[in-house]
Scaffold this motif. Structure first.
Motif, PDB file in Angstrom:
ATOM      1  N   PRO A  73       0.826  -1.210   0.000  1.00 30.98           N
ATOM      2  CA  PRO A  73       0.000   0.000   0.000  1.00 30.98           C
ATOM      3  C   PRO A  73       0.860   1.260   0.000  1.00 30.98           C
ATOM      4  N   GLU A  74       0.310   2.325  -0.577  1.00 28.12           N
ATOM      5  CA  GLU A  74       1.024   3.604  -0.567  1.00 28.12           C
ATOM      6  C   GLU A  74       0.816   4.339   0.744  1.00 28.12           C
ATOM      7  N   VAL A  75      -0.278   4.019   1.436  1.00 32.45           N
ATOM      8  CA  VAL A  75      -0.527   4.631   2.740  1.00 32.45           C
ATOM      9  C   VAL A  75      -1.223   3.621   3.640  1.00 32.45           C
ATOM     10  N   ASP A 110       0.998  10.991   5.824  1.00 28.86           N
ATOM     11  CA  ASP A 110       0.302  11.467   4.613  1.00 28.86           C
ATOM     12  C   ASP A 110      -0.524  12.678   5.038  1.00 28.86           C
ATOM     13  N   THR A 113      -1.816  15.149   3.404  1.00 28.44           N
ATOM     14  CA  THR A 113      -3.004  15.479   2.610  1.00 28.44           C
ATOM     15  C   THR A 113      -4.207  14.668   3.074  1.00 28.44           C
ATOM     16  N   LEU A 114      -4.003  13.375   3.274  1.00 25.71           N
ATOM     17  CA  LEU A 114      -5.095  12.525   3.742  1.00 25.71           C
ATOM     18  C   LEU A 114      -5.506  12.915   5.161  1.00 25.71           C
ATOM     19  N   ILE A 152     -10.181   7.616   0.964  1.00 25.23           N
ATOM     20  CA  ILE A 152      -9.150   6.764   0.367  1.00 25.23           C
ATOM     21  C   ILE A 152      -9.643   6.052  -0.892  1.00 25.23           C
ATOM     22  N   LYS A 153     -10.820   6.408  -1.347  1.00 28.17           N
ATOM     23  CA  LYS A 153     -11.384   5.769  -2.532  1.00 28.17           C
ATOM     24  C   LYS A 153     -10.447   5.908  -3.725  1.00 28.17           C
ATOM     25  N   GLY A 154     -10.180   4.800  -4.385  1.00 32.00           N
ATOM     26  CA  GLY A 154      -9.326   4.815  -5.564  1.00 32.00           C
ATOM     27  C   GLY A 154      -7.843   4.761  -5.266  1.00 32.00           C
ATOM     28  N   ARG A 155      -7.464   4.723  -4.009  1.00 35.08           N
ATOM     29  CA  ARG A 155      -6.051   4.672  -3.643  1.00 35.08           C
ATOM     30  C   ARG A 155      -5.690   3.285  -3.115  1.00 35.08           C
ATOM     31  N   ASN A 156      -4.420   2.936  -3.229  1.00 39.61           N
ATOM     32  CA  ASN A 156      -3.926   1.663  -2.699  1.00 39.61           C
ATOM     33  C   ASN A 156      -3.590   1.864  -1.225  1.00 39.61           C
ATOM     34  N   THR A 157      -4.517   1.488  -0.374  1.00 36.46           N
ATOM     35  CA  THR A 157      -4.366   1.755   1.056  1.00 36.46           C
ATOM     36  C   THR A 157      -4.595   0.486   1.860  1.00 36.46           C
TER      37      THR A 157
END
Length: 512
Positions: free
Chosen positions: A97-99, A133, A135-136, A200-205
């Protein structure tokens, strides 16, 4: 014996160095939240810490072929719960995951009942510095009225920090968002879960909910309560989980202080996972502190690993199944003996290398039978430690691991074993039959029987092989037993209680 080993675990727990990680000039690093519980909940040496995690991951439950949206992992000290935590993280090891959003619970700030999002900067452990993160974090703060940035809540909170070394080993490039949820309010947790899912929709989390289970009941009560709690978690129903915990807390479970000290983080993970399409939970594994070599079954803490995923199948609770057990009447196979000897050595070796111990699992059904055992350590042929448990209280594999630790560190006749001695140690294991009263000293057979003597509140015990090794006859055996018990020789002749048992004895040199 329990008191002695408890002191050993306190040494582990209290080995935290005073102060926090800092620059070489002694000042805390600006914008970086320092490790607060390194050396207390997990090793503060980076080499030992990384190796501990790698060893736990090697022993972890293999991936189940799903793509988890979130996991539940415990946050107790690694020596107790690290293997169950590794079982959870092993399920997502290939996702990169990126986050990672780490949902913790509030242990430190009385009265805090909102959601604290750590907004900027980074978290440090002995392994690395991991950036936030930002921004998140800002998105969460702006979109949920319950969210605040209360850094005091995070300053000494271990429930987030304990998860971070696993993230750093498996996902070294990932960012994190640390979140502490103050109260298990169903509406608040559900609302924040929806906000988190949208953010987090659409992100690799990956979402990690940090939670232990029952606190302080006896072993069997913990197994019952934790099974009920994990079943509700796996069914992804926030209200059911809340009601189940309330019901359990009203039950007649001894010393039950809580059913889940991370109830709120788990609820948020459930709500967010459902909003992202999860339909069920899978219980990956379960244990409690009484399953560990340094644990005490009279007062335990429960740990479960769970994943939330999609699919048409119902909740999967197979991870709650206890191992199959055969009978103590079945003799140990050669493979069983080798397994026990290897596990005793690995327990000591792992403790010296990582300050953690392995769990006695994935052993044969014969080694799951509760049975007493002694572990004897000899250094170049000379006794270096010997302690055992006469009672059949825990599975044999676990008993051997615990007695290996006792023999190494709790035998008052010797100084604690040092790491550089282990290579010169031979391990011998004596697996005991149940103890039976002896009507007369004449019924004792030297070389066959181990003997327990009790008199005037004092006791002593010799394993069957001791008399043979020392060349004693029956009277000499009993006289020396009196001396060991702190009684005058000959005390066995009047008003003493004698018990006999047999032992299956084997040592490492037999299999080289």
């Amino acid at each position: 014996m329990r008191k002695t080993l408890f002191c050993l675990t306190l040494v582990i727990v209290l080995s935290l160095a005073c102060g926090s990680p800092s620059h070489s000039d002694g000042k805390p690093e600006a914008g970086i939240r320092p490790a607060a519980v390194a050396g207390q909940f997990y090793p503060d040496n980076p080499v030992r810490l990384k190796l501990a995690i790698q060893k736990y991951l090697e022993d972890a439950v293999p991936p189940m072929g799903t793509h988890p949206l979130a996991i539940v992992a415990p946050h107790a000290g690694y020596i107790y719960s690290g293997q169950i935590g590794a079982d959870a993280f092993r399920q997502v090891a290939d996702q990169h995951p990126e986050v990672v959003i780490i949902l913790g619970t509030n242990h430190t700030t009385a009265g805090f009942d909102r959601i604290s999002v750590y907004p900027v900067g980074a978290f440090r452990t002995p392994l690395a510095v991991t950036r936030i993160d930002e921004t998140l974090a800002k998105t969460l703060l702006e979109n949920d009225k319950d969210c605040v940035s209360n850094l005091e809540v995070h300053a000494k909170e271990h429930s987030v920090e304990v998860q971070l070394p696993f993230v750093q080993v498996l996902f070294p490039s990932a960012l994190i968002v640390p979140v502490v949820i103050g109260e298990p309010d169903v509406s608040m947790c559900n609302r924040f879960g929806q906000v988190l899912a949208n953010a987090i929709k659409g992100r690799n989390t990956l979402i990690v909910a940090s939670s232990d289970l029952s606190h302080y009941p006896p072993f069997e009560d913990a197994v019952t309560v934790d099974r009920q709690t994990l079943g509700a978690i796996a069914r992804l129903d926030l209200k059911e989980l809340s009601l189940q915990i309330q019901t359990s807390m009203r039950g007649k479970y001894r010393n039950l202080a809580t059913c889940a000290c991370g109830e709120a983080p788990v609820m948020v993970a459930m709500a967010a996972s459902k909003a992202m399409g999860a339909t069920r939970g899978i219980v990956v594994s379960y244990a409690n502190s009484g399953d560990v070599a340094v644990g005490d079954q009279s007062r335990v803490v429960g740990y479960g690993s769970v994943l939330f995923t999609t699919g048409d199948k119902p909740a999967d609770l197979k991870g709650l199944d206890r191992p199959k057990v055969t009978s103590a009447d079945q003799p140990l196979s050669t493979a069983d003996k080798k397994t026990l000897l290897a596990f005793a050595r690995e327990t000591l070796n792992r403790y010296f290398l990582t300050e953690t111990v392995p769990m006695a699992r994935n052993m044969s059904p014969r080694l799951q039978v509760p049975q007493g055992a002694f572990v004897t350590l000899k250094k170049r042929g000379e006794l270096r430690g010997c302690i055992g448990n006469m009672a059949a209280m825990t599975p044999l594999g676990q008993t051997v691991g615990a007695m290996a630790m006792h023999a190494a560190f709790s035998d008052s006749r010797f100084s604690p074993l040092a790491a550089n001695e282990l290579k010169d140690i031979e391990i011998e294991i004596s697996v005991l039959t149940p103890m039976k009263p002896v009507p007369s000293p004449n019924d004792i057979t030297v070389g066959r029987d181990g003997v327990l003597l009790q008199k005037s509140g004092k006791s002593g015990v010799f394993l069957p092989q001791v008399a043979t090794e020392q060349g004693w006859n029956r009277n000499e055996l009993l006289d020396n037993l009196c001396v060991k018990a702190g009684l005058p020789t000959g005390s066995w002749k009047k008003d003493a209680k004698l018990f006999a048992f047999q032992a299956e004895v084997f040592k490492e040199s037999e299999f080289k």
